[in-house]
Design a protein around this motif. Structure first.
Motif, PDB file in Angstrom:
ATOM      1  N   LYS A  30       0.837  -1.205   0.000  1.00  0.00           N
ATOM      2  CA  LYS A  30       0.000   0.000   0.000  1.00  0.00           C
ATOM      3  C   LYS A  30       0.872   1.255   0.000  1.00  0.00           C
ATOM      4  CE  LYS A  30      -3.538   2.290   2.809  1.00  0.00           C
ATOM      5  NZ  LYS A  30      -3.004   3.481   3.437  1.00  0.00           N
ATOM      6  N   GLU A  31       1.826   1.315   0.917  1.00  0.00           N
ATOM      7  CA  GLU A  31       2.653   2.523   1.031  1.00  0.00           C
ATOM      8  C   GLU A  31       3.446   2.782  -0.242  1.00  0.00           C
ATOM      9  OE1 GLU A  31       2.409   4.671   3.319  1.00  0.00           O
ATOM     10  OE2 GLU A  31       1.185   3.532   4.747  1.00  0.00           O
ATOM     11  N   LEU A  32       4.053   1.736  -0.785  1.00  0.00           N
ATOM     12  CA  LEU A  32       4.891   1.938  -1.967  1.00  0.00           C
ATOM     13  C   LEU A  32       4.052   2.319  -3.179  1.00  0.00           C
ATOM     14  CD1 LEU A  32       7.535  -0.947  -1.702  1.00  0.00           C
ATOM     15  CD2 LEU A  32       7.701   1.410  -0.888  1.00  0.00           C
ATOM     16  N   GLU A  34       1.175   3.815  -3.157  1.00  0.00           N
ATOM     17  CA  GLU A  34       0.665   5.180  -2.994  1.00  0.00           C
ATOM     18  C   GLU A  34       1.754   6.207  -3.278  1.00  0.00           C
ATOM     19  OE1 GLU A  34      -3.095   4.501  -0.015  1.00  0.00           O
ATOM     20  OE2 GLU A  34      -1.338   5.523   0.786  1.00  0.00           O
ATOM     21  N   ASN A  35       2.963   5.902  -2.874  1.00  0.00           N
ATOM     22  CA  ASN A  35       4.071   6.812  -3.187  1.00  0.00           C
ATOM     23  C   ASN A  35       4.254   6.939  -4.697  1.00  0.00           C
ATOM     24  OD1 ASN A  35       4.724   7.520  -0.604  1.00  0.00           O
ATOM     25  ND2 ASN A  35       6.414   6.062  -0.397  1.00  0.00           N
ATOM     26  N   ALA A  36       4.120   5.808  -5.399  1.00  0.00           N
ATOM     27  CA  ALA A  36       4.287   5.836  -6.851  1.00  0.00           C
ATOM     28  C   ALA A  36       3.193   6.681  -7.495  1.00  0.00           C
ATOM     29  CB  ALA A  36       4.271   4.405  -7.401  1.00  0.00           C
ATOM     30  N   SER A  80       7.778  15.345   1.069  1.00  0.00           N
ATOM     31  CA  SER A  80       7.742  16.474   0.141  1.00  0.00           C
ATOM     32  C   SER A  80       6.308  16.966  -0.017  1.00  0.00           C
ATOM     33  CB  SER A  80       8.271  16.010  -1.219  1.00  0.00           C
ATOM     34  OG  SER A  80       7.537  14.883  -1.646  1.00  0.00           O
ATOM     35  N   LYS A  81       5.396  16.374   0.771  1.00  0.00           N
ATOM     36  CA  LYS A  81       3.980  16.581   0.455  1.00  0.00           C
ATOM     37  C   LYS A  81       3.275  17.658   1.273  1.00  0.00           C
ATOM     38  CE  LYS A  81       4.318  11.976  -1.228  1.00  0.00           C
ATOM     39  NZ  LYS A  81       4.041  10.562  -1.079  1.00  0.00           N
ATOM     40  N   ILE A  82       3.741  17.910   2.459  1.00  0.00           N
ATOM     41  CA  ILE A  82       3.201  19.067   3.185  1.00  0.00           C
ATOM     42  C   ILE A  82       4.378  19.877   3.746  1.00  0.00           C
ATOM     43  CG2 ILE A  82       0.961  18.071   3.815  1.00  0.00           C
ATOM     44  CD1 ILE A  82       2.086  17.475   6.587  1.00  0.00           C
ATOM     45  N   LYS A  94      -1.636  11.018  -1.372  1.00  0.00           N
ATOM     46  CA  LYS A  94      -1.978   9.880  -0.520  1.00  0.00           C
ATOM     47  C   LYS A  94      -1.206   9.959   0.788  1.00  0.00           C
ATOM     48  CE  LYS A  94      -4.079   7.971  -3.863  1.00  0.00           C
ATOM     49  NZ  LYS A  94      -5.442   7.547  -3.770  1.00  0.00           N
ATOM     50  N   GLY A  95       0.083  10.241   0.651  1.00  0.00           N
ATOM     51  CA  GLY A  95       0.926  10.287   1.843  1.00  0.00           C
ATOM     52  C   GLY A  95       1.095  11.725   2.292  1.00  0.00           C
ATOM     53  N   PHE A  96       1.578  11.887   3.491  1.00  0.00           N
ATOM     54  CA  PHE A  96       1.899  13.239   3.974  1.00  0.00           C
ATOM     55  C   PHE A  96       2.639  13.161   5.299  1.00  0.00           C
ATOM     56  CE2 PHE A  96      -2.377  12.097   5.305  1.00  0.00           C
ATOM     57  CZ  PHE A  96      -2.349  12.298   6.677  1.00  0.00           C
ATOM     58  N   GLU A  99       6.535   8.956   6.997  1.00  0.00           N
ATOM     59  CA  GLU A  99       6.827   7.964   8.007  1.00  0.00           C
ATOM     60  C   GLU A  99       7.062   6.580   7.410  1.00  0.00           C
ATOM     61  OE1 GLU A  99       4.734   8.549  12.192  1.00  0.00           O
ATOM     62  OE2 GLU A  99       3.480   7.579  10.689  1.00  0.00           O
ATOM     63  N   ALA A 100       6.419   6.359   6.249  1.00  0.00           N
ATOM     64  CA  ALA A 100       6.360   5.005   5.707  1.00  0.00           C
ATOM     65  C   ALA A 100       7.744   4.434   5.399  1.00  0.00           C
ATOM     66  CB  ALA A 100       5.489   4.981   4.464  1.00  0.00           C
ATOM     67  N   LEU A 101       8.531   5.168   4.629  1.00  0.00           N
ATOM     68  CA  LEU A 101       9.813   4.600   4.204  1.00  0.00           C
ATOM     69  C   LEU A 101      10.757   4.405   5.384  1.00  0.00           C
ATOM     70  CD1 LEU A 101      10.332   6.459   0.804  1.00  0.00           C
ATOM     71  CD2 LEU A 101       9.635   4.081   1.199  1.00  0.00           C
TER      72      LEU A 101
HETATM   73 MG    MG Z   1       4.089   7.644   1.433  1.00  0.00          MG
END
Ligand code: MG
Ligand code: ADP
Length: 623
Positions: A30-32, A34-36, A80-82, A94-96, A99-101
């Motif tokens: 899911k995380e990867l 969404e990052n893509a 890089s998202k917020i 999707k992410g913000f 934390e995921a990576l």
């Molecule tokens: Mg992410």
């Protein structure tokens, strides 16, 4: 003087955070993915080995990272998202959390390859358990590839906690489907152990849904479209006649993010009021677009719940637009459950009423047919009609054949009948004469009461039958080959590509249980024979429930595939509470139960019967 409080080192903090973000391989997927998507990729490939236990790789052709960012992305709270807190109220990614990576890198071996379009060389970085192992410039395609190996290598407890490959793969596929469904314009591919599971070219929403769920999904869909100031609703619901016993395909997306909502589910179910058979569920694929400020997704990263500003209005809009769509497509009248099936019989066939009694050995015969009247009746009718048409043909060609049933053709027909009779040995055919059971009674269509020397025995009919069937299936799968009854008219069953892949894996076990499969196509499978205790009309339900059971994991079942199959089929096929049983059926159930190895519990560990001795009764009366 120093105190006892210390700041945790980063790698420990990351490992703790990972416990929340990464529950299983599917969380990484899911995380990867969404990052893509956030990286504006137009092509995303997911590559899985051993249900994610060996490898999870996501390759995209998105914007990539420069060498500086490629290193920084593994730091906690690096995003890089917020940039500021206000951005949280206007999220388009999707992410913000950033934390995921960091979390994933703390508990796995990660290899990152990335390059931005304008750069000639990209970067290749290897991180193992938060430690940078290597970092170098490399020739790599534009975009990003994350390969995650040995997930949970440093948390053995977590690794051991993972479920069977079938279950973990199911979770991965769920995540893949959710992301793929939310972004139909992106080309998605998925491979498991080098074989292709999905290849979904850039397409429209309807094609995407049909592409994922395969089979005949397209013709089952009713489109929905509604635009209000508060919300735009798009998507599809399935026509009521395609509702399934298992919960199956139900999806909500809000601003292209998959969410779960019992409340909105209820809105849809209420729109179907009066249109569904008991216990059946429609499928739906609903896409809601709301202003980002009107929702709060700033909750736990792995949660899929969401808070709306005006839930009640949303409920009402959704319900009415589904109702409207169902009405508009005029699906209601199709649902005539109580339709007199005689009306469907062409007039020419009516005469054969007289011959019907000779068709006494219908391969699909099931003494419990009454349990599901509409379904079994339909199938009997179909089988009968088929016999009739056989007969009609004969009549047209050679009239005398009809008059003289001793001709070869007739011989042939009765031989066929005889054959299926030979293998039809249901539990409820009468067994040994020397049965020791005395008279039986059925109580509330639920219990069977019988008498034994010391008093009486009360049996739960559903659980008892589950036990009998379970042992029968298990024996035929593990000890000797089951006897199959050939279906006169092979069934074509349609499945999604995931289900087809799973079926392929289950085929050997199912074959040893008595299923005979004919041709397999991309989206359907032909069933030409079934175990003797399966009614032809029940085949699709049994297989459907079996697939659902295996993917969700059957409670209390071991990893043994035969055991799970036997349990699932026993549950689907057992006579249910509320079914009337004739005296012979009651006796046979009783005999069958006490011939079992473990008669006292159902396959799911529940008691099947209890005894009441005369002394127990005496005691109750002695007050
Ligand atoms: Mg992410
Ligand atoms: P978040 O997605 O919440 O920002 P992540 O830990 O998932 O946090 O990712 C950290 C950052 O790494 C992202 O903000 C993004 O800038 C960068 N990144 C991650 N994956 C990719 C990718 N596939 N392509 C480009 N940049 C990426």
């Amino acid at each position: 003087m120093s105190g006892i409080i210390q700041l945790l080192p980063d790698h420990v903090a990351n490992q703790i955070a990972a416990g929340e973000v990464v529950q299983r391989p599917a969380s990484v997927v899911k995380e990867l993915m969404e990052n893509a998507v956030d990286a504006k990729a137009t092509e995303i490939t997911l590559n899985i080995k051993d249900a994610g236990k060996t490898l999870i790789q996501v390759i995209d052709n998105g914007v990539g990272m420069n060498p500086f960012d490629a290193r920084l992305c593994f730091a906690r709270h690096a995003t890089s998202k917020i940039r500021q807190a206000e951005d949280l109220f206007d999220l388009h990614t999707k992410g913000f959390r950033g934390e995921a990576l960091a979390s994933i890198a703390a508990i796995a071996h990660v290899e990152l390859k990335t390059r931005q379009a304008q750069d000639e060389l990209g970067q290749c970085i290897v991180v193992e358990g938060s430690k940078f192992v290597s970092e170098e410039a490399a020739v790599v395609p534009k975009g990003t590839s994350f390969a995650i190996k040995n997930l949970f290598f440093n948390i053995p407890a977590r690794r051991n906690f993972l479920k069977s490959d079938v279950v973990e793969l199911r979770h991965i596929i769920d995540e893949f489907q959710r992301v793929a469904m939310a972004h139909p314009a992106i080309h998605f591919q998925m491979y498991h152990n080098n074989s292709e599971v999905f290849n979904l070219p850039s397409q429209n929403l309807r094609q995407r849904v049909a592409g994922i769920f395969g089979g005949k999904t397209n013709e089952k869909l009713v489109p929905i479209a509604e635009e209000t100031e508060l919300v735009t609703i798009q998507g599809f619901v399935t026509k009521p006649e395609f509702a399934k016993k298992t919960r199956g395909e139900q999806f909500f997306f809000v601003n292209n993010r998959f969410i779960k909502s019992g409340y909105l589910h209820h809105a849809i179910m209420s729109a179907y009021e009066g249109l569904l058979k008991d216990g059946c569920q429609p499928g739906y694929f609903i896409y809601l677009s709301v202003p980002p400020q009107s929702i709060d997704i700033n909750i736990h990263p792995t949660k899929t719940e969401i808070k709306f500003d005006d839930e009640h209005a949303l409920y009402a809009y959704l319900r009415s637009s589904v109702k409207h769509a169902l009405g508009q497509f005029n699906v209601a009248p199709v649902l005539d459950f109580d339709r007199d099936a005689n009306l469907d019989t062409p007039y020419d066939y009516q005469y054969k009423q007289a011959v019907l009694p000779t068709v006494e050995v219908d391969g699909a015969f099931n003494p419990f047919g009454d349990a599901k009247p509409s379904k079994s009746y339909a199938s009997h009718k179909k089988a009968d009609a088929a016999w009739e048409s056989l007969y009609v043909g004969l009549k047209q060609d050679t009239d005398t054949l009809v008059a003289d049933p001793s001709t070869n053709e007739w011989q042939q027909v009765s031989e066929m009948k005889f054959e299926s009779e030979a293998v039809t040995s249901s539990l409820f055919e009468s067994q040994d004469e020397g049965t020791s059971v005395s008279k039986t009674y059925q109580l509330h269509k639920k219990y069977i009461v019988s008498f034994i020397k010391s008093g009486m025995v009360i049996i739960d009919q559903q659980r008892a039958h589950q036990r009998v069937l379970y042992e029968e299936f298990l024996t035929s799968m593990t000890v000797h080959q089951a006897v199959s009854q050939q279906l006169l008219f092979p069934l074509e069953l349609y499945f999604s590509s995931v289900e087809m892949a799973l079926l392929e894996e289950l085929k050997p076990s199912l074959a040893s249980a008595g299923f005979v499969f004919g041709d397999t196509h991309q989206d359907r499978i032909v069933v030409s024979g079934v175990p003797v205790n399966v009614n032809g009309s029940e085949v699709s339900i049994v297989i459907e429930e079996l697939l659902a059971d295996l993917q969700q994991g059957i409670p209390g079942s071991s990893f043994s595939q035969s055991d799970s199959i036997a349990k699932s089929m026993a549950r689907s096929l057992a006579v249910k509470t509320g079914t009337y049983l004739t005296e012979t059926e009651q006796e046979n159930l009783l005999n069958g139960l006490f011939a079992c190895k473990e008669p006292d519990v159902s396959p799911f560990g529940k008691p099947t019967f209890l005894t009441m001795r005369v002394e127990d009764l005496d005691k109750k009366f002695s007050v």
